[in-house]
Scaffold this active site. Structure first.
Site, mmCIF file in Angstrom:
data_model
loop_
_atom_site.group_PDB
_atom_site.id
_atom_site.type_symbol
_atom_site.label_atom_id
_atom_site.label_comp_id
_atom_site.label_asym_id
_atom_site.label_seq_id
_atom_site.Cartn_x
_atom_site.Cartn_y
_atom_site.Cartn_z
ATOM 1 N N LYS A 1 44.752 44.645 28.843
ATOM 2 C CA LYS A 1 43.618 43.810 29.300
ATOM 3 C C LYS A 1 42.680 43.496 28.138
ATOM 4 C CE LYS A 1 40.917 41.391 31.718
ATOM 5 N NZ LYS A 1 39.549 41.692 31.955
ATOM 6 N N SER B 1 42.251 40.789 35.896
ATOM 7 C CA SER B 1 41.704 39.538 35.374
ATOM 8 C C SER B 1 41.736 38.437 36.417
ATOM 9 C CB SER B 1 42.492 39.079 34.145
ATOM 10 O OG SER B 1 41.974 37.840 33.710
ATOM 11 N N HIS C 1 44.295 40.799 26.230
ATOM 12 C CA HIS C 1 44.140 39.583 27.051
ATOM 13 C C HIS C 1 42.787 38.949 26.746
ATOM 14 C CE1 HIS C 1 42.272 37.648 30.559
ATOM 15 N NE2 HIS C 1 43.490 37.254 30.930
ATOM 16 N N ASN C 2 41.744 39.768 26.731
ATOM 17 C CA ASN C 2 40.403 39.233 26.492
ATOM 18 C C ASN C 2 40.243 38.729 25.058
ATOM 19 O OD1 ASN C 2 39.955 40.069 29.104
ATOM 20 N ND2 ASN C 2 37.933 40.877 28.690
ATOM 21 N N GLU D 1 41.677 35.477 25.089
ATOM 22 C CA GLU D 1 40.724 34.637 25.846
ATOM 23 C C GLU D 1 39.609 34.136 24.911
ATOM 24 O OE1 GLU D 1 39.295 36.433 29.647
ATOM 25 O OE2 GLU D 1 37.292 36.204 28.825
#
Ligand code: 6PG
Length: 472
Positions: A183, A129, A186-187, A190
Site C-alpha cells: 500500500k 485503497s 501504491h501511494n 499515486e
C-alpha cells in the site's frame, strides 16, 4: 446473546463505510469508537437488512464478537493504533485476529505482529485503497501477514472488494507487513502519477493556452482511450467544477500548496534504504515540499520574470504528444514502484506476488488504470520480472511513445515550464537503458581522492591506483 462475525474500531468516514460494505455483503458486524456521536451515527445510517451493532465500551464490543474474533482497525496510523492495541489486547483470547486497515508504517506493523504473537494473537497489516467511496462500494484490499489468519478473513475480503469482471481486487500480498508495504508503494506511485498529471495540465494550460472547458475535453478523450484510469477521470471532472463562491472554476481558486500525509515520503526513504532507484516518486514527494515555498516562489518569479512561452506550432499535435508523454511517464513511474516491490520482497523475505499486486490494482484503488492489464500480462508470462521495462510487449509501447516524451520534456525545458516528473521519468529511462554509464569516471574520482577502489571491465578483482597528479 447474538454474536457478530466482525468488529470495526474507528467509525470515521472510512471505518463506517467499510463496515457498511461488510454488512451489505451479509456479514454481521459490531462497531466501536471512543466518540459516542460516531457510534450513534453508525446505528442511524444502517439499513434494516444490515446486521450492525454500535457498542459504547471496548468491553461490550469485544464480548459481542464471535471467536476467534476478527477485529478491523480503521484509526489514524501511529500512536492511535498502539493506544487501541494497548486497551484491547487484555480483553482478547488466543487466536483472535486484529487487522490494521490504516496506512500504517510497515516497521510499526512488524513490531505489532511480534508483540501480539507473544500474546498468542494475530496481527495483520492490510492496505485499503479507494478513498471514502471505494470503502463503501468496493476498494482494492492488500492484506499481508499470517496466512492462516488471512484464510479466515479471505471470503469477506473477496466479497467486499472491487471486482474486475468476476475477479476480486484483493489477494494475499505476502508475509509480515507486506500488505502495508504494498500500500505504501501504491501511494508512492499515486504521488508520481498525480505530479505527472499536474505537469501535463500546466503544459496544456500555459503552453497551449487551453481553458478549463478545453482541458475537460482533452482529459475526457484521454480517459476514453488507452489512458483510462481513475486519476485521469477525476481530473476530467475537476475541470468542470464551478466555484460556489465566485463566478469561475474551483480549480483556479485553489492555493498551489500541496499537502501530504507521509506515505510518499516513506516510499522514497525506503527506496534509499534498500537501494532502489525511484526518481519520479522521489521528485513527486519533493515537488510537494517545494510547492509550500509559496512566498519565496512569488519573490523569485518576480526576480527572474523573463519567461516567455512559445506557442506550439500545431496545438492538436502538441496535445497528442503531451498525452503520450504522460502515458509513458506514468508507465515508467509504475515500473519504478514495482521494481521497489521486487527488491523489498527479497530484502524482507515478504514473498510478494507481483502478478497479484498488479491484478488487484486494476480495480478499486486510486492508481487503477487499464495500463495495469498490460503489466498483469507481463507478470503472467514472467512472475519474476525485475522491471516491467524489460518485457517485450511493454517495450513496444515505450518505443511508440518515447519521441513524444522527449519532445514534451524539451518543450517544457526550453520554455521554463517546471516538469520535474516528466524530466525524471525520461532521465530514469535513459539511464536504465544505457549500457555504459559514465560512472566509471565517478569510480576513478572516488579512488583518486579516497582510495575507495574500483572494479575493472576486463578482469575480476578490486583495484586501487596511485593516481598521477599532472605537473602543469
Ligand atoms: C488511497 C489513498 C489514501 C489517501 C492518501 C493520501 O489509496 O485510498 O492513497 O490512502 O488518500 O493517504 O495521501 P496524501 O495525503 O499523502 O496525499
Amino acid at each position: 446473546m447474538e454474536r457478530y462475525d466482525y468488529g470495526m474500531i474507528g467509525l470515521g468516514v472510512m471505518g463506517r463505510n467499510l463496515l457498511y460494505n461488510i454488512a451489505d455483503n451479509g456479514f454481521s458486524i459490531a462497531g466501536f469508537d471512543l466518540d459516542g456521536e460516531k457510534v450513534k451515527e453508525l446505528q442511524d445510517g444502517a439499513t434494516s437488512e444490515m446486521k450492525v451493532k454500535g457498542t459504547g465500551t471496548m468491553e461490550d464490543f469485544v464480548s459481542a464478537l464471535e471467536t476467534p474474533r476478527k477485529i478491523i482497525l480503521m484509526v489514524p496510523a501511529g500512536k492511535p493504533v498502539d493506544a487501541v492495541l494497548e486497551s484491547i489486547t487484555p480483553l482478547l483470547s488466543k487466536g483472535d485476529i486484529v487487522i490494521d486497515a490504516g496506512n500504517s508504517y510497515f516497521k510499526d506493523t512488524n513490531r505489532r505482529v511480534a508483540d501480539l504473537a507473544a500474546k498468542n494473537l494475530h496481527f495483520m497489516g492490510m492496505g485499503v485503497s479507494g478513498g471514502e467511496k471505494g470503502a463503501r462500494t468496493g476498494p482494492s484490499i492488500m492484506p499481508g501477514g499470517d496466512l492462516e489468519a488471512f484464510h479466515l478473513i479471505q471470503p469477506m475480503l473477496e466479497a467486499i472488494s472491487a471486482k474486475v469482471g468476476d475477479e476480486a481486487c484483493t489477494a494475499y500480498m505476502g508475509k509480515d507487513s507486506a500488505g502495508n508495504y504494498v500500500k505504501m508503494v501504491h501511494n508512492g506511485i499515486e504521488y508520481a502519477i498525480m505530479q505527472l498529471i499536474s505537469e501535463a495540465y500546466d503544459l496544456l494550460k500555459r503552453g497551449a493556452n487551453l481553458n478549463n472547458d478545453q482541458l475537460y475535453q482533452v482529459f475526457k478523450e484521454w480517459n476514453n482511450g488507452e489512458m483510462n484510469s481513475f486519476l485521469i477521470e477525476i481530473t476530467r471532472d475537476i475541470f468542470q467544477q464551478k466555484d460556489s463562491l465566485t463566478d469561475g472554476y474551483l480549480v483556479d481558486q485553489i492555493l498551489d500548496k500541496a499537502g501530504a500525509k507521509g506515505t510518499g515520503k516513506w516510499t522514497s526513504e525506503q527506496a534509499m534504504e534498500i537501494g532502489v532507484s525511484i526518481p519520479t516518486i522521489d521528485i513527486a514527494v519533493t515537488s510537494r515540499i517545494l510547492s509550500a515555498y509559496k512566498e519565496e516562489r512569488v519573490q523569485a518569479s518576480q526576480l527572474y520574470a523573463e519567461k516567455e512561452i512559445a506557442s506550439p506550432e500545431n496545438t492538436e499535435l502538441f496535445i497528442k504528444e503531451v498525452g503520450d508523454a504522460l502515458y509513458l511517464a506514468t508507465l515508467i513511474s509504475y515500473a519504478q514502484g514495482l521494481a521497489l516491490l521486487v527488491k523489498a520482497s527479497e530484502e524482507y523475505s515478504f514473498q510478494i506476488p507481483l502478478k497479484d499486486v498488479v491484478k488487484i490494482w486494476r480495480g478499486g484503488c486510486i492508481i487503477r488504470s487499464v495500463l495495469l492489464e498490460k503489466f498483469y500480462s507481463a507478470y503472467t508470462k514472467d512472475p519474476l520480472l525485475s522491471n516491467i521495462l524489460l518485457d517485450q510487449d511493454i517495450s513496444l509501447i515505450v518505443k511508440e511513445k518515447i519521441k513524444s516524451l522527449r519532445k514534451t520534456a524539451a518543450f517544457a525545458a526550453s520554455n521554463g515550464i517546471s516538469s520535474l516528473g516528466i524530466q525524471t521519468a525520461l532521465g530514469y529511462f535513459d539511464a536504465y537503458t544505457t549500457e555504459s554509464l559514465p560512472v566509471n569516471l565517478i569510480q576513478a574520482q572516488r579512488d583518486y581522492f579516497g582510495a575507495h577502489t574500483y572494479q575493472r571491465t576486463d578482469r575480476e578483482g578490486v583495484f586501487h591506483t596511485s593516481w598521477q597528479t599532472a605537473n602543469d
